[in-house]
Enzyme design. Sequence first.
Site, PDB file in Angstrom:
ATOM      1  N   GLY A  88     -12.832  -6.278  -0.019  1.00 62.44           N
ATOM      2  CA  GLY A  88     -12.309  -7.224  -1.010  1.00 62.44           C
ATOM      3  C   GLY A  88     -11.837  -6.678  -2.351  1.00 62.44           C
ATOM      4  O   GLY A  88     -11.666  -7.452  -3.281  1.00 62.44           O
ATOM      5  N   GLY A  89     -11.682  -5.358  -2.463  1.00 60.74           N
ATOM      6  CA  GLY A  89     -11.247  -4.799  -3.741  1.00 60.74           C
ATOM      7  C   GLY A  89     -12.334  -3.969  -4.414  1.00 60.74           C
ATOM      8  O   GLY A  89     -12.141  -3.462  -5.519  1.00 60.74           O
ATOM      9  N   LYS A 113     -17.522 -12.269   9.190  1.00 56.07           N
ATOM     10  CA  LYS A 113     -16.981 -11.287   8.239  1.00 56.07           C
ATOM     11  C   LYS A 113     -16.919 -11.925   6.857  1.00 56.07           C
ATOM     12  O   LYS A 113     -15.917 -12.556   6.495  1.00 56.07           O
ATOM     13  CB  LYS A 113     -15.590 -10.824   8.699  1.00 56.07           C
ATOM     14  N   SER A 126     -16.568  -3.956   7.832  1.00 59.68           N
ATOM     15  CA  SER A 126     -15.268  -4.170   8.466  1.00 59.68           C
ATOM     16  C   SER A 126     -14.262  -4.014   7.339  1.00 59.68           C
ATOM     17  O   SER A 126     -13.618  -4.971   6.919  1.00 59.68           O
ATOM     18  CB  SER A 126     -15.194  -5.571   9.095  1.00 59.68           C
ATOM     19  N   ARG A 153       0.854  -1.207   0.000  1.00 58.31           N
ATOM     20  CA  ARG A 153       0.000   0.000   0.000  1.00 58.31           C
ATOM     21  C   ARG A 153       0.890   1.257   0.000  1.00 58.31           C
ATOM     22  O   ARG A 153       0.602   2.215  -0.698  1.00 58.31           O
ATOM     23  CB  ARG A 153      -0.918   0.034   1.216  1.00 58.31           C
ATOM     24  N   GLU A 162     -13.890 -15.130   9.251  1.00 56.34           N
ATOM     25  CA  GLU A 162     -13.836 -14.538   7.913  1.00 56.34           C
ATOM     26  C   GLU A 162     -13.520 -15.563   6.827  1.00 56.34           C
ATOM     27  O   GLU A 162     -12.355 -15.833   6.528  1.00 56.34           O
ATOM     28  CB  GLU A 162     -12.772 -13.414   7.869  1.00 56.34           C
TER      29      GLU A 162
END
Length: 340
Positions: A263-264, A220, A290, A33, A178
């Site tokens: 998730g994108g 999640k 989340s 990132r 998740e």
Amino acid sequence: MNIERLHDIANRMVAPGKGILAADESTGSITKRFESIKLESTETNRRDYREMLFRAADAMRSCVSGVILFDETLRQKAADGTPLVDVIKAAGAVPGIKLDKGPKPLPFCPGETVTEGLDGLADRVAEYAKLGAEFAKWRAVIDVSDTIPSFNAIHANAHALARYAAICQAGGIVPMVEPEVLMDGAHDIDRCAEATEWALKETFQQLYHARVALEGIILKPNMVIAGKKCPRQASRAEVAEKTLKVLKRCVPAAVPGIAFLSGGQSGEDATAHLHLMNAAGPLPWKLTFSYGRALQADALKAWGGKMENVAAGQRAFAHRARMNALAASGRWSQDAEKAA
Ligand code: 13P
């Protein structure tokens, strides 16, 4: 197991009109990132970035119920020496910890993984609880193509999730469960629905076998959405409708809340989808966010790694957090998005 306490923590994590900030990127992920803003990934830079988010006081207090942290951040101190956990608690949010050690290749299942990290987990839970974590996260990854997921991948990941969840509850912290069906492929939305339904059914079956109390977990999941490379992208309304359909088939009403990963998805898509689902209520569980990327992408860009941009970064974060808080109660609109 003190189920009343777990139930209370879970309810605080899905408090009305609030959601969770996923800031638990591993060092490898946050380094990627930071590359997007050409910033070196040093321990201090990682601390400064996270401190900027956690000190966005108004947004934290009014929109954020909990924060998921990576091990390093849970132990870090702010520039003024205050533990970051205390900064989060002072804003009224519940601190959580990422517990899994990431997805590793699953032998004889090409392209598939199983998430590792169960060895020694009870001891790690005890240590993190002492450091202030009240909930934890474990991410299982399910990839989709014409030939996968396999039964082995679905089963192995669900089994690991259930073992992790039981260990958390025995240690007094709430497991955030998740199972993520990835949106990276070329599959259409119906194939995602199929894989998501399978993964959730198996996960709840394994949670049952492991004697996990559903009243003390947060789910999640991914949303039901077409793969990024699919030529037919579903409308926002279709994503909301198909996601709710699968969740209603698979998630018992005893679960206090569902907090989606992004998730994108783009920031605004993730907000709009959440809003449409809440607007279609009443629902048997709280439905909130989340988000990692969908909540942080604009803030990271506005900050750009520069001290003088901290206020701009906090404004960008506060805006997305507010939009998602509105979506968590079905009150988001395009006008609210523009008015900011
Ligand atoms: P994203 O919202 O970026 O998918 O991250 C959420 C998360 O915690 C993934 O494990």
